[in-house]
Write an enzyme that holds these catalytic residues in place. Structure first.
Site, short mmCIF file in Angstrom:
data_model
loop_
_atom_site.label_atom_id
_atom_site.label_comp_id
_atom_site.label_asym_id
_atom_site.label_seq_id
_atom_site.Cartn_x
_atom_site.Cartn_y
_atom_site.Cartn_z
CE LYS A 1 14.01 -11.86 1.13
NZ LYS A 1 13.93 -12.10 -0.34
CE1 TYR B 1 8.60 -12.45 -0.46
CE2 TYR B 1 9.00 -14.12 1.21
CZ TYR B 1 9.37 -12.94 0.58
OH TYR B 1 10.49 -12.26 0.97
CG PHE C 1 10.74 -17.16 -7.83
CD1 PHE C 1 10.25 -16.61 -6.66
CD2 PHE C 1 10.63 -16.43 -9.01
CE1 PHE C 1 9.67 -15.35 -6.64
CE2 PHE C 1 10.05 -15.17 -9.01
CZ PHE C 1 9.56 -14.62 -7.82
NE ARG D 1 12.06 -2.62 -3.48
CZ ARG D 1 11.70 -3.88 -3.77
NH1 ARG D 1 11.02 -4.61 -2.88
NH2 ARG D 1 12.00 -4.41 -4.91
CB THR E 1 15.58 -8.96 -7.13
OG1 THR E 1 14.50 -8.01 -7.10
CG2 THR E 1 15.12 -10.28 -6.54
NE ARG F 1 17.36 -7.90 -1.91
CZ ARG F 1 16.13 -7.65 -2.39
NH1 ARG F 1 15.97 -6.81 -3.41
NH2 ARG F 1 15.09 -8.22 -1.84
CG ASN G 1 17.04 -11.50 -2.20
OD1 ASN G 1 16.50 -11.92 -1.19
ND2 ASN G 1 16.38 -10.93 -3.19
CG HIS H 1 10.63 -8.36 2.20
ND1 HIS H 1 10.07 -8.66 0.98
CD2 HIS H 1 9.73 -7.57 2.84
CE1 HIS H 1 8.87 -8.07 0.89
NE2 HIS H 1 8.64 -7.41 2.02
CD GLU I 1 5.22 -6.74 2.41
OE1 GLU I 1 5.09 -7.10 1.23
OE2 GLU I 1 6.26 -6.17 2.84
#
Ligand code: IDP
Ligand code: MG
Length: 145
Positions: A16, A56, A64, A92, A98, A109, A119, A122, A133
């Site tokens: 990100k 998203y 948010f 993950r 998150t 993270r 964070n 993704h 995606e």
């Protein structure tokens, strides 16, 4: 859609804008290879707000969403398709929760995120979403090599 191009499972990841701007691209790519992923496609780009909003879209009703879309369009991102056994779940696990305050020690993270919203990375949350995606950022031809 991409099944013929992969021997193993794949996931779609992004570094990100905070991760890129804070100078963590190299460390995160190194971690990806150390974790046994093959980088099957890779690009750096800046999303428009409408592109970030489309990515998203599933979160459009969440409080948010507006903040997330603005943040994701605020600077460069790196998007990649990663192949590995159990790619979705493994990534993950490597990125952690998150919210970096809740992420385990050593996760990406925990190491690099600024906050719950900003964070660092993704990761797709299912094989089906990985397919959608990956198709958002890459064409089948990009995955053939
Ligand atoms: P995930 O990225 O761990 O799968 P999701 O719940 O799918 O988390 O949320 C997508 C993204 O939206 C998060 O990675 C984060 O950037 C942002 N986000 C999620 N919850 C919050 C929040 O409570 N405040 C601000 N941003 C959030
Ligand atoms: Mg998610």
């Amino acid at each position: 859609m991409f099944t013929p191009y992969f021997k193993k499972e794949f996931t779609l990841i992004m570094i990100k804008p905070d991760g890129v701007v804070d100078g963590h691209t190299g460390a995160i790519l190194e971690r990806i290879e150390k974790e046994g992923f093959q980088i099957r496609a890779l690009k750096r780009l800046v999303l428009s707000e409408s592109q970030a909003g489309a990515f998203y879209y599933v979160h459009r009703e969440r409080p948010f969403y507006g903040e997330l879309v603005k943040f994701m369009a605020s600077g460069p991102i790196v998007a990649a398709v990663l192949e590995r056994d159990n790619a979705v779940a493994h990534w993950r696990k490597v990125i952690g929760a998150t919210d970096p305050a809740e992420a385990e020690e050593g996760t990406i993270r925990k190491l690099y995120a600024r906050s719950k919203g900003e964070n660092a990375v993704h990761g797709s949350d299912s094989v089906e979403n990985a397919r959608l995606e990956a198709g958002f950022f890459f064409a089948g031809l990009d995955l053939l090599s």
